[in-house]
Design an enzyme around this catalytic site. Structure first.
Site, short mmCIF file in Angstrom:
data_model
loop_
_atom_site.label_atom_id
_atom_site.label_comp_id
_atom_site.label_asym_id
_atom_site.label_seq_id
_atom_site.Cartn_x
_atom_site.Cartn_y
_atom_site.Cartn_z
CB THR A 43 -0.92 0.00 1.24
OG1 THR A 43 -1.85 -1.07 1.11
CG2 THR A 43 -1.66 1.30 1.42
CE1 TYR A 57 -5.97 0.57 0.47
CE2 TYR A 57 -4.15 -0.28 -0.83
CZ TYR A 57 -4.82 -0.18 0.38
OH TYR A 57 -4.34 -0.83 1.49
CB SER A 90 2.78 -8.00 1.48
OG SER A 90 1.71 -7.92 2.40
CB THR A 123 0.46 -3.64 6.31
OG1 THR A 123 -0.83 -3.73 5.69
CG2 THR A 123 1.03 -2.25 6.17
CG ASP A 124 -2.45 -7.69 3.78
OD1 ASP A 124 -3.11 -7.93 2.75
OD2 ASP A 124 -2.73 -6.78 4.58
CE LYS A 196 -2.91 -5.03 8.24
NZ LYS A 196 -2.96 -5.11 6.77
CD GLU A 317 -4.81 -28.34 26.91
OE1 GLU A 317 -5.05 -27.68 27.93
OE2 GLU A 317 -5.43 -29.39 26.61
N1 DGL Z 1 -2.59 -5.94 -0.25
C1 DGL Z 1 -2.07 -5.50 1.02
C2 DGL Z 1 -0.56 -5.71 1.10
O1 DGL Z 1 0.13 -5.45 0.10
C3 DGL Z 1 -2.36 -4.05 1.23
C4 DGL Z 1 -2.17 -3.70 2.64
C5 DGL Z 1 -0.98 -2.79 2.87
O2 DGL Z 1 0.07 -2.88 2.20
O3 DGL Z 1 -1.12 -2.00 3.82
O4 DGL Z 1 -0.09 -6.13 2.16
#
Ligand code: DGL
Length: 360
Positions: A43, A57, A90, A123-124, A196, A317
């Site tokens: 992003t 987006y 990502s 971020t993913d 996250k 467990e």
């Molecule tokens: N498709 C997600 C990624 O590339 C978008 C989220 C982001 O980058 O914040 O991880």
């Protein structure tokens, strides 16, 4: 007498010259650190149709030079250059990109002309790439992974300040020896424990119970703690000459579960299985039977948990000693998978792998 006068004169001149050098040196601008930005997509390099588009987006559209030119303030804090490693969202991150990234990071950090590295990333899966690099980069120099929750086209986009802070952090003395860091939303997280925690909020990256390592404020890093676990130069893992990584899959625990997915992963050639169990890594009976069968075929089994916090107790467990399973300590399933992948490049002995989970 004349000789003595001459000596005094020469001494005074030398003293004045030295004083001048000291004054000039004091006034000279501090030498800026050399920081390389390695771009992978996400992003932070995305674009949306309007200034209010914060979902829906397109990620990974902007090249690294645009990211750098979009934050002119970077040149006040570091000598920055950029390289495009990949241009992907990502969720599509692969071992191939990881190995290319790790190789390039190690090459760059081996140079006296590079003081630190920033990796721009979606971020993913930022937490996965950061932890992988935390285990394989052979340098004490700072490596900072950064993303954004809003594309640069959105109002109040977070990417520019995240990138500015990350470049400062990557060029700082304070970040040396701290392991790979994730720097977003004015906080500094360690690669091992960051995750996250929200699909959309700007403050999504946290280490929910183990906490931030510090803050970025007023263009400076402020550290309050550091990881107690092995990383970077203290890691036994080395992927320098590797072209692939062992296959490790994750099976998820839930009510009325079945071993079908697990059996499919084993049939597909998984060398390791991480079980994201309910509670303290508890196993549904049929799934436990599948894990026991897999272990008997030489597949290494790690018990993690879907809960996300807390220690998965060995022999809690499940009788791990008897079943030759590994407990993941506090690593969630996606982090445990990465450590198990690297562990399998060294051994398939569950006892030795358990040692690794206690140490990293
Ligand atoms: N498709 C997600 C990624 O590339 C978008 C989220 C982001 O980058 O914040 O991880």
């Amino acid at each position: 007498m004349k000789r003595r006068l001459l000596c005094v004169l020469v001494t005074v001149c030398l003293l004045m010259f030295s004083l001048q050098v000291v004054v000039l040196a004091a006034d000279a601008p501090a030498k800026l650190p050399n920081v390389v930005i390695l771009a992978t997509g996400g992003t932070i390099a995305g674009s949306g149709a309007t200034t209010t588009t914060t979902v829906g987006y397109t990620a990974a559209t902007m090249p690294v030079d645009n990211l750098i030119n979009g934050v002119p303030e970077l040149k006040n804090v570091a000598n920055v250059t950029g390289e495009q490693i990949s241009q992907i969202a990502s969720e599509n991150m692969t071992n191939k990109v990881w190995l290319k990234l790790a190789k390039r990071v190690s090459e760059l950090l081996a140079s006296d002309n590079v003081d630190g590295i920033v990796i721009t990333h979606g971020t993913d899966t930022i937490e996965e790439t950061a932890y992988f690099l935390n285990l394989v980069v052979k340098s004490d120099k700072p490596v900072v992974v950064v993303g954004a929750m809003r594309p640069p086209t959105a109002m109040s986009a977070d990417g520019a300040m995240n990138l500015y802070n990350s470049v400062i952090l990557a060029g700082s003395k304070e970040a040396v020896g701290k392991g790979v860091l994730v720097c977003m939303n004015d906080v500094i997280n360690g690669a091992r424990d960051v995750t996250k925690t929200n699909t959309a909020l700007l403050d999504t990256f946290r280490a929910p119970e183990l906490g931030y390592l510090g803050y970025m404020q007023d263009s400076k890093p402020h550290f309050y703690k550091e990881s107690t676990r092995r990383h970077t130069t203290n890691s036994e893992f080395d992927v320098t000459n590797m072209t692939e990584l062992p296959r490790v899959d994750i099976v998820y625990g839930y009510e009325n579960n079945t071993r079908v997915g697990l059996d499919a992963f084993v049939a597909a050639g998984a060398k390791g299985i991480v079980h994201a169990g309910v509670g303290d890594g508890s196993l549904f009976t049929e799934v436990k039977e599948g894990l026991i069968d897999a272990q008997k075929k030489g597949v290494v089994i790690v018990r993690s948990s879907r809960v996300g916090n807390g220690i998965i107790a060995r022999n809690g467990e499940a009788n791990d000693d008897q079943l030759h399973f590994v407990a993941s300590d506090t690593l969630n399933a996606q982090k445990a998978r990465i450590l198990l992948m690297l562990a399998l490049t060294k051994t398939s002995d569950p006892t030795e792998i358990q040692r690794m989970f206690w140490e990293y």
